[in-house]
Design an enzyme around this catalytic site. Structure first.
Site, PDB file in Angstrom:
ATOM      1  N   CYS A 155       0.453  17.911 -20.065  1.00 21.52           N
ATOM      2  CA  CYS A 155       0.716  16.604 -20.670  1.00 21.52           C
ATOM      3  C   CYS A 155       1.158  16.793 -22.129  1.00 21.52           C
ATOM      4  O   CYS A 155       0.441  17.431 -22.911  1.00 21.52           O
ATOM      5  CB  CYS A 155      -0.567  15.774 -20.604  1.00 21.52           C
ATOM      6  SG  CYS A 155      -0.440  14.222 -21.508  1.00 21.52           S
TER       7      CYS A 155
ATOM      8  N   GLY B 113       2.950  -4.395   9.030  1.00 21.92           N
ATOM      9  CA  GLY B 113       2.961  -2.941   9.192  1.00 21.92           C
ATOM     10  C   GLY B 113       1.802  -2.203   8.573  1.00 21.92           C
ATOM     11  O   GLY B 113       1.980  -1.093   8.076  1.00 21.92           O
ATOM     12  N   THR B 114       0.627  -2.819   8.642  1.00 21.93           N
ATOM     13  CA  THR B 114      -0.566  -2.088   8.173  1.00 21.93           C
ATOM     14  C   THR B 114      -1.634  -2.083   9.259  1.00 21.93           C
ATOM     15  O   THR B 114      -1.815  -3.089   9.957  1.00 21.93           O
ATOM     16  CB  THR B 114      -1.145  -2.672   6.858  1.00 21.93           C
ATOM     17  OG1 THR B 114      -2.354  -1.954   6.529  1.00 21.93           O
ATOM     18  CG2 THR B 114      -1.435  -4.162   6.929  1.00 21.93           C
TER      19      THR B 114
ATOM     20  N   HIS C  70      -1.683   1.496  -4.154  1.00 26.91           N
ATOM     21  CA  HIS C  70      -2.031   2.913  -3.992  1.00 26.91           C
ATOM     22  C   HIS C  70      -1.120   3.843  -4.778  1.00 26.91           C
ATOM     23  O   HIS C  70      -1.049   5.033  -4.482  1.00 26.91           O
ATOM     24  CB  HIS C  70      -2.029   3.279  -2.495  1.00 26.91           C
ATOM     25  CG  HIS C  70      -3.077   2.542  -1.713  1.00 26.91           C
ATOM     26  ND1 HIS C  70      -3.045   2.405  -0.340  1.00 26.91           N
ATOM     27  CD2 HIS C  70      -4.201   1.889  -2.114  1.00 26.91           C
ATOM     28  CE1 HIS C  70      -4.093   1.698   0.063  1.00 26.91           C
ATOM     29  NE2 HIS C  70      -4.812   1.369  -0.993  1.00 26.91           N
TER      30      HIS C  70
ATOM     31  N   VAL D 254       3.517   4.137  -0.997  1.00 30.12           N
ATOM     32  CA  VAL D 254       3.722   4.915  -2.227  1.00 30.12           C
ATOM     33  C   VAL D 254       5.147   5.469  -2.289  1.00 30.12           C
ATOM     34  O   VAL D 254       5.463   6.279  -3.144  1.00 30.12           O
ATOM     35  CB  VAL D 254       2.691   6.078  -2.305  1.00 30.12           C
ATOM     36  CG1 VAL D 254       1.270   5.539  -2.402  1.00 30.12           C
ATOM     37  CG2 VAL D 254       2.814   7.027  -1.112  1.00 30.12           C
TER      38      VAL D 254
ATOM     39  N   CYS E 152      -5.518  11.497 -19.966  1.00 25.44           N
ATOM     40  CA  CYS E 152      -5.143  10.320 -20.778  1.00 25.44           C
ATOM     41  C   CYS E 152      -4.286   9.321 -19.991  1.00 25.44           C
ATOM     42  O   CYS E 152      -3.908   8.288 -20.527  1.00 25.44           O
ATOM     43  CB  CYS E 152      -4.441  10.746 -22.065  1.00 25.44           C
ATOM     44  SG  CYS E 152      -2.750  11.324 -21.835  1.00 25.44           S
TER      45      CYS E 152
ATOM     46  N   GLN F  63       0.849  -1.196   0.000  1.00 28.80           N
ATOM     47  CA  GLN F  63       0.000   0.000   0.000  1.00 28.80           C
ATOM     48  C   GLN F  63       0.885   1.247   0.000  1.00 28.80           C
ATOM     49  O   GLN F  63       0.391   2.359  -0.111  1.00 28.80           O
ATOM     50  CB  GLN F  63      -0.880   0.016   1.250  1.00 28.80           C
ATOM     51  CG  GLN F  63      -1.820  -1.166   1.349  1.00 28.80           C
ATOM     52  CD  GLN F  63      -2.444  -1.250   2.735  1.00 28.80           C
ATOM     53  OE1 GLN F  63      -3.412  -0.567   3.048  1.00 28.80           O
ATOM     54  NE2 GLN F  63      -1.868  -2.082   3.583  1.00 28.80           N
TER      55      GLN F  63
HETATM   56  C1  BJW Z   1       4.692  -0.832  12.387  1.00 28.12           C
HETATM   57  C2  BJW Z   1       5.856  -0.214  12.735  1.00 28.12           C
HETATM   58  C3  BJW Z   1       7.003  -0.960  12.563  1.00 28.12           C
HETATM   59  C4  BJW Z   1       4.334   1.189  13.098  1.00 28.12           C
HETATM   60  N1  BJW Z   1       6.917  -2.202  12.087  1.00 28.12           N
HETATM   61  N2  BJW Z   1       4.623  -2.061  11.909  1.00 28.12           N
HETATM   62  C5  BJW Z   1     -15.128  -1.057   2.635  1.00 28.12           C
HETATM   63  C6  BJW Z   1     -15.520  -0.685   3.911  1.00 28.12           C
HETATM   64  C7  BJW Z   1     -15.355   0.649   4.335  1.00 28.12           C
HETATM   65  C8  BJW Z   1     -14.822   1.617   3.501  1.00 28.12           C
HETATM   66  C9  BJW Z   1     -14.436   1.235   2.249  1.00 28.12           C
HETATM   67  C10 BJW Z   1     -14.598  -0.073   1.824  1.00 28.12           C
HETATM   68  N3  BJW Z   1     -14.142  -0.160   0.560  1.00 28.12           N
HETATM   69  C11 BJW Z   1     -13.657   1.046   0.196  1.00 28.12           C
HETATM   70  C12 BJW Z   1     -13.851   1.915   1.185  1.00 28.12           C
HETATM   71  C13 BJW Z   1     -13.489   3.363   1.161  1.00 28.12           C
HETATM   72  C14 BJW Z   1     -12.045   3.651   1.473  1.00 28.12           C
HETATM   73  C15 BJW Z   1     -11.686   3.061   2.830  1.00 28.12           C
HETATM   74  O1  BJW Z   1     -11.117   1.992   2.968  1.00 28.12           O
HETATM   75  N4  BJW Z   1     -12.001   3.787   3.879  1.00 28.12           N
HETATM   76  C16 BJW Z   1     -11.754   3.334   5.252  1.00 28.12           C
HETATM   77  C17 BJW Z   1     -10.564   4.090   5.828  1.00 28.12           C
HETATM   78  C18 BJW Z   1     -12.996   3.595   6.049  1.00 28.12           C
HETATM   79  N5  BJW Z   1     -11.199   3.103   0.421  1.00 28.12           N
HETATM   80  C19 BJW Z   1     -10.934   3.800  -0.671  1.00 28.12           C
HETATM   81  O2  BJW Z   1     -11.364   4.945  -0.860  1.00 28.12           O
HETATM   82  C20 BJW Z   1     -10.102   3.130  -1.722  1.00 28.12           C
HETATM   83  N6  BJW Z   1     -10.761   3.186  -2.964  1.00 28.12           N
HETATM   84  C21 BJW Z   1     -11.764   2.352  -3.258  1.00 28.12           C
HETATM   85  O3  BJW Z   1     -12.117   1.478  -2.516  1.00 28.12           O
HETATM   86  O4  BJW Z   1     -12.329   2.611  -4.495  1.00 28.12           O
HETATM   87  C22 BJW Z   1     -13.611   2.077  -4.743  1.00 28.12           C
HETATM   88  C23 BJW Z   1     -14.584   2.943  -3.981  1.00 28.12           C
HETATM   89  C24 BJW Z   1     -14.556   4.297  -4.178  1.00 28.12           C
HETATM   90  C25 BJW Z   1     -15.451   5.097  -3.454  1.00 28.12           C
HETATM   91  C26 BJW Z   1     -16.314   4.508  -2.523  1.00 28.12           C
HETATM   92  C27 BJW Z   1     -16.301   3.131  -2.336  1.00 28.12           C
HETATM   93  C28 BJW Z   1     -15.422   2.329  -3.074  1.00 28.12           C
HETATM   94  C29 BJW Z   1      -8.805   3.886  -1.942  1.00 28.12           C
HETATM   95  C30 BJW Z   1      -7.931   3.889  -0.754  1.00 28.12           C
HETATM   96  C31 BJW Z   1      -6.718   4.776  -1.034  1.00 28.12           C
HETATM   97  C32 BJW Z   1      -5.887   4.957   0.202  1.00 28.12           C
HETATM   98  N7  BJW Z   1      -4.966   6.002  -0.018  1.00 28.12           N
HETATM   99  C33 BJW Z   1      -4.016   6.320   1.025  1.00 28.12           C
HETATM  100  C34 BJW Z   1      -3.325   7.628   0.686  1.00 28.12           C
HETATM  101  C35 BJW Z   1      -2.311   7.441  -0.453  1.00 28.12           C
HETATM  102  C36 BJW Z   1      -1.725   8.734  -0.847  1.00 28.12           C
HETATM  103  C37 BJW Z   1      -0.868   9.328   0.254  1.00 28.12           C
HETATM  104  O5  BJW Z   1       0.165   8.724   0.577  1.00 28.12           O
HETATM  105  O6  BJW Z   1      -1.219  10.379   0.774  1.00 28.12           O
HETATM  106  O7  BJW Z   1      -3.102   5.249   1.184  1.00 28.12           O
HETATM  107  S1  BJW Z   1      -4.764   6.443   2.644  1.00 28.12           S
HETATM  108  C38 BJW Z   1      -3.412   5.780   3.526  1.00 28.12           C
HETATM  109  O8  BJW Z   1      -3.870   4.588   4.204  1.00 28.12           O
HETATM  110  C39 BJW Z   1      -2.403   5.327   2.454  1.00 28.12           C
HETATM  111  C40 BJW Z   1      -2.039   3.964   2.947  1.00 28.12           C
HETATM  112  O9  BJW Z   1      -1.542   3.192   1.879  1.00 28.12           O
HETATM  113  C41 BJW Z   1      -3.322   3.454   3.534  1.00 28.12           C
HETATM  114  C42 BJW Z   1      -3.154   2.327   4.494  1.00 28.12           C
HETATM  115  O10 BJW Z   1      -2.439   2.745   5.609  1.00 28.12           O
HETATM  116  P1  BJW Z   1      -1.416   1.731   6.287  1.00 28.12           P
HETATM  117  O11 BJW Z   1      -0.361   1.389   5.338  1.00 28.12           O
HETATM  118  O12 BJW Z   1      -2.156   0.627   6.905  1.00 28.12           O
HETATM  119  O13 BJW Z   1      -0.723   2.683   7.362  1.00 28.12           O
HETATM  120  P2  BJW Z   1      -1.273   3.173   8.783  1.00 28.12           P
HETATM  121  O14 BJW Z   1      -0.556   4.418   9.116  1.00 28.12           O
HETATM  122  O15 BJW Z   1      -2.736   3.194   8.823  1.00 28.12           O
HETATM  123  O16 BJW Z   1      -0.804   2.022   9.803  1.00 28.12           O
HETATM  124  C43 BJW Z   1       0.554   1.836  10.101  1.00 28.12           C
HETATM  125  C44 BJW Z   1       0.664   0.534  10.858  1.00 28.12           C
HETATM  126  O17 BJW Z   1       2.039   0.250  11.022  1.00 28.12           O
HETATM  127  C45 BJW Z   1       0.041   0.575  12.252  1.00 28.12           C
HETATM  128  O18 BJW Z   1      -0.730  -0.603  12.440  1.00 28.12           O
HETATM  129  C46 BJW Z   1       1.247   0.555  13.191  1.00 28.12           C
HETATM  130  O19 BJW Z   1       0.997  -0.145  14.400  1.00 28.12           O
HETATM  131  C47 BJW Z   1       2.243  -0.192  12.355  1.00 28.12           C
HETATM  132  N8  BJW Z   1       3.633   0.099  12.639  1.00 28.12           N
HETATM  133  N9  BJW Z   1       5.537   1.074  13.212  1.00 28.12           N
HETATM  134  C48 BJW Z   1       5.679  -2.717  11.787  1.00 28.12           C
HETATM  135  N10 BJW Z   1       8.205  -0.436  12.909  1.00 28.12           N
END
Ligand code: BJW
Length: 241
Positions: A148, A188-189, A122, A106, A133, A104
């Site tokens: 573009c 780490g998610t 992502h 970037v 495009c 996930q």
């Molecule tokens: C350690 C550590 C160490 C610390 N070692 N670990 C179903 C149900 C509910 C909602 C939805 C659903 N389906 C879709 C949705 C909507 C939405 C969503 O999921 N919302 C929820 C939050 C409620 N999803 C979307 O919008 C997605 N699109 C989609 O589904 O399209 C179809 C659709 C559209 C519209 C409506 C419905 C469907 C797109 C998601 C895009 C996410 N984008 C981001 C930003 C990217 C750009 C940027 O960088 O700014 O991506 S959000 C952000 O969260 C980023 C990450 O990739 C993503 C995940 O985060 P991640 O990687 O889990 O990080 P953290 O910070 O959350 O957690 C860190 C973890 O590491 C923690 O657990 C720590 O404990 C741990 N940690 N140190 C190991 N040393």
């Protein structure tokens, strides 16, 4: 709370044929990349929570502000290096008949550590793409053009913002690999963002052994066969030892 590698996981790691690894921001934390959630911190940019600035809605309303946020992010990332977890995971790709890394993140650090064919759910901050495009532009090599060269429209960061669709085919490929794997690591998610967080469930339904590595529990912890509490860089490097 389990902090060490079980004999069962070591056995499965030795015998696995198809391994899938799903990573999140925690894998890059030890490189100095801030996570989005966890650790009591909420990422904020100029007073805006990240899920506001990193949203499809903000992109529609204020593309220059979104570029400013991602230009800042690339500036922070440019001095950061992969950590032992990135390198260890890169080493795994040649240890199994089939290996899939789905991230996930970037930040491009998996690729910098040597991982190949990474499925980027992502996107990647080091790429821009045309808003119309979808022509890609490599931001690591040069600054983005004003417009573009193919169709004259504006570029945007090639990342998936909240409320946007994932890159065409990326989740389909990741979910088909999840449905075939026999060992799945979730590292780490926070497992809050979908559809990425659905991949371990697909793997579990297909009979895979699921191992989570994270200092904190997540909504997926109960589904996992093994939850190792710890930092990625410390735990991942112990698995093949
Ligand atoms: C350690 C550590 C160490 C610390 N070692 N670990 C179903 C149900 C509910 C909602 C939805 C659903 N389906 C879709 C949705 C909507 C939405 C969503 O999921 N919302 C929820 C939050 C409620 N999803 C979307 O919008 C997605 N699109 C989609 O589904 O399209 C179809 C659709 C559209 C519209 C409506 C419905 C469907 C797109 C998601 C895009 C996410 N984008 C981001 C930003 C990217 C750009 C940027 O960088 O700014 O991506 S959000 C952000 O969260 C980023 C990450 O990739 C993503 C995940 O985060 P991640 O990687 O889990 O990080 P953290 O910070 O959350 O957690 C860190 C973890 O590491 C923690 O657990 C720590 O404990 C741990 N940690 N140190 C190991 N040393």
């Amino acid at each position: 709370m389990q902090t060490s590698i079980s004999a069962e996981l070591r056995r499965r790691f030795t015998q696995a044929k198809r391994v899938l690894v799903l990573t999140g921001a925690g894998v890059s934390a030890e490189s100095g990349v801030p996570t989005f959630r966890g650790g009591g911190q909420t990422a904020v940019w100029k007073g805006m929570p990240f899920d506001v600035i990193s949203s499809g809605e903000m992109l529609e309303r204020n593309l220059p502000a979104v570029w400013e946020w991602f230009d800042y992010r690339r500036g922070v990332l440019s001095s950061l290096e992969p950590n032992p977890a990135h390198y260890e995971i890169a080493g795994w790709q040649d240890q199994f008949p089939e290996f899939t890394l789905v991230t996930q993140n970037v930040d491009g650090l998996h690729q910098k550590a040597g991982s190949r064919d990474v499925i980027e759910l992502h996107g990647n901050v080091w790429r821009a793409r045309c808003t119309v495009c979808r022509l890609h532009h490599d931001m690591a090599q040069s600054t983005r053009p004003e417009a573009c060269p193919s169709c004259g429209n504006a570029f945007r960061p090639d990342v998936v913002l909240f409320g946007e669709m994932l890159p065409p085919g990326a989740f389909e490929l990741a979910s088909s690999k999840a449905a075939e794997c026999d060992l799945c690591f979730v590292i780490g998610t926070s497992a809050l963002v979908y559809p990425a967080a659905g991949l371990p469930k697909i793997a579990k339904q297909a009979g895979a052994y699921i191992c989570e590595i994270n200092p904190e529990r997540t909504p997926l912890s109960d589904l996992c066969d093994e939850v190792i509490t710890g930092k990625a860089g410390e735990v991942v490097t112990q698995i093949s030892k």
